[in-house]
Design a protein around this motif. Structure first.
Motif: not given
Length: 410
Positions: A328-345
């Motif tokens: 779950y921690d690894e999935c959460a890390e991936a989810s957060v990085l995608v959220a950061v990228a989505e905000a920037a994009a």
């Protein structure tokens, strides 16, 4: 002249070799070039994109993510993301349609047992299916009621992607007896499935989205897939990964739009749309300091968003490689990085598609040139996929270590 030999029989699906990333990127560029030639006239006409879907089907792009052993393209998500980005630079609406198709087709295979998944894959390739619908939570929800023969599906979604051209629709529905959310596959050819296009949409007109209504539509037991519950007692980390996988499609779509408008504005500036140069470098010319600064700022914005998307892609690829061993921690890390990228994009797409019009000047108001379609497409997409919640998730993770919620793309 020698005697021509008969062509060898095609390899059985299980023995086929995937063409490779370079092949699919070349196909994506060729398809994008084809779509770009009439992008303005097609977008302004706003017809249901049956012809565009045929172009994707003939190019083999609909079957891209299906394993080669089942007759598909055998590509990975990294390749699919690159394809979406390439198509989006030419036509953001068709890229959205294709991205929705990829996510729903992959999800329906991931949410069922292997034997059933293989049948879905083979039929999808053989019949050239295009997927539409959506698995995001909706209010009011669709209702799935048990019967002696299976189930019936009732309810209406005010908007679902790709439903006007879909060969199969995948939706989220709740069981009437337990309230459990499930993924359901429906054949839209059933007369009890009614779709209605959004003819008044100002952007993403060719994404084939619209309302879809289900009036006691029969659903066979095998077409009711796994649970979409966000409860961690039900949702495994591997299934939870569907959230960042799907949201990264939005990132690539927005980046493609950003790169597309900047490239088209640059070519217009260099080509026939260029005002005659003058030793004083008139405002708006390619040597005007304000113009150069604007392009510099937009390039930095686009490159920054692209770099963050690269970090998110690395995290998602790593999480997918873990398979059932993902935590779950690894999935959460991936989810957060995608959220950061989505905000920037999202910021890059909205700012670039707006400021590109300013840089071009009054000529960008010409409907013949169609520069406004980039802004309208980007804005329509960001309205359906707002990033305010993603920013809140990033803040909660950074400050409190909270795992982002299981949120599927709309």
């Amino acid at each position: 002249m020698g005697v021509a030999t008969a062509p060898s029989a095609p390899a059985a699906p299980q023995h086929r070799t995937a063409p490779g990333r370079a092949h699919w990127l070349r196909v994506a560029r060729e398809t994008a070039d084809d779509l770009a030639t009439d992008a303005v006239t097609r977008e302004q006409a706003g017809k249901v994109p049956f012809d565009e879907v045929s172009r994707l089907r003939e190019a083999g792009l609909l079957a891209l993510l299906v394993p080669a052993g089942q007759g598909g393209g055998g590509a990975d998500w990294s390749t699919a993301y690159a394809v979406i980005r390439e198509i989006a630079a030419a036509d953001g609406a068709i890229a959205q349609l294709l991205g929705c198709h990829y996510f729903l087709g992959w999800s329906t295979r991931s949410l069922t047992e292997p034997g059933r998944a293989a049948l879905i894959e083979r039929q999808s390739v053989a019949e050239g299916w295009c997927w539409g619908g959506g698995l995001a939570r909706r209010e009011p929800p669709l209702t799935l009621t048990g019967t002696a023969q299976g189930y019936v599906l009732d309810g209406c979604q005010s908007y679902a992607s790709g439903v006007l051209v879909a060969d199969r629709i995948a939706v989220r529905a709740v069981r009437s007896d337990t309230g459990e959310p499930l993924a359901v596959v429906v054949d839209p050819a059933d007369r009890r499935v009614r779709t209605d296009g959004d003819t008044g949409a100002f952007g993403q007109r060719l994404a084939a989205g619209g309302a879809v209504e289900f009036d006691s539509v029969p659903v066979a037991p095998q077409d009711v897939l796994d649970s979409l519950s966000a409860d961690e007692d039900v949702l495994s980390p591997a299934l939870a990964l569907a959230s960042p996988v799907g949201r990264l499609l939005s990132v690539q779509l927005l980046l493609g739009m950003t790169e597309g408008v900047l490239a088209e504005a640059r070519e217009y500036r260099r080509g026939a749309g260029h005002a005659p140069w003058h030793p004083a470098w008139p405002a708006g010319s390619s040597q005007d300091p304000h113009t150069l600064t604007a392009y510099g700022e937009l390039t930095v914005l686009a490159r920054s968003a692209s770099a963050l998307a690269g970090q998110a892609l690395t995290a998602v690829e790593g999480a997918l490689a873990h398979g059932a061993d993902l935590s779950y921690d690894e999935c959460a890390e991936a989810s957060v990085l995608v959220a950061v990228a989505e905000a920037a994009a999202s910021r890059a797409a909205q700012e670039s598609t707006t400021r590109a019009l300013d840089v071009i000047g009054a000529r960008s108001a010409s409907a013949r040139l169609g520069f406004d379609r980039f802004w309208r497409n980007a804005r329509a997409h960001t309205l359906h996929e707002p990033v305010s919640h993603r920013l809140r998730d990033v803040g909660d993770y950074f400050l409190n270590g909270a795992h982002p919620p299981f949120v599927l793309p709309a």
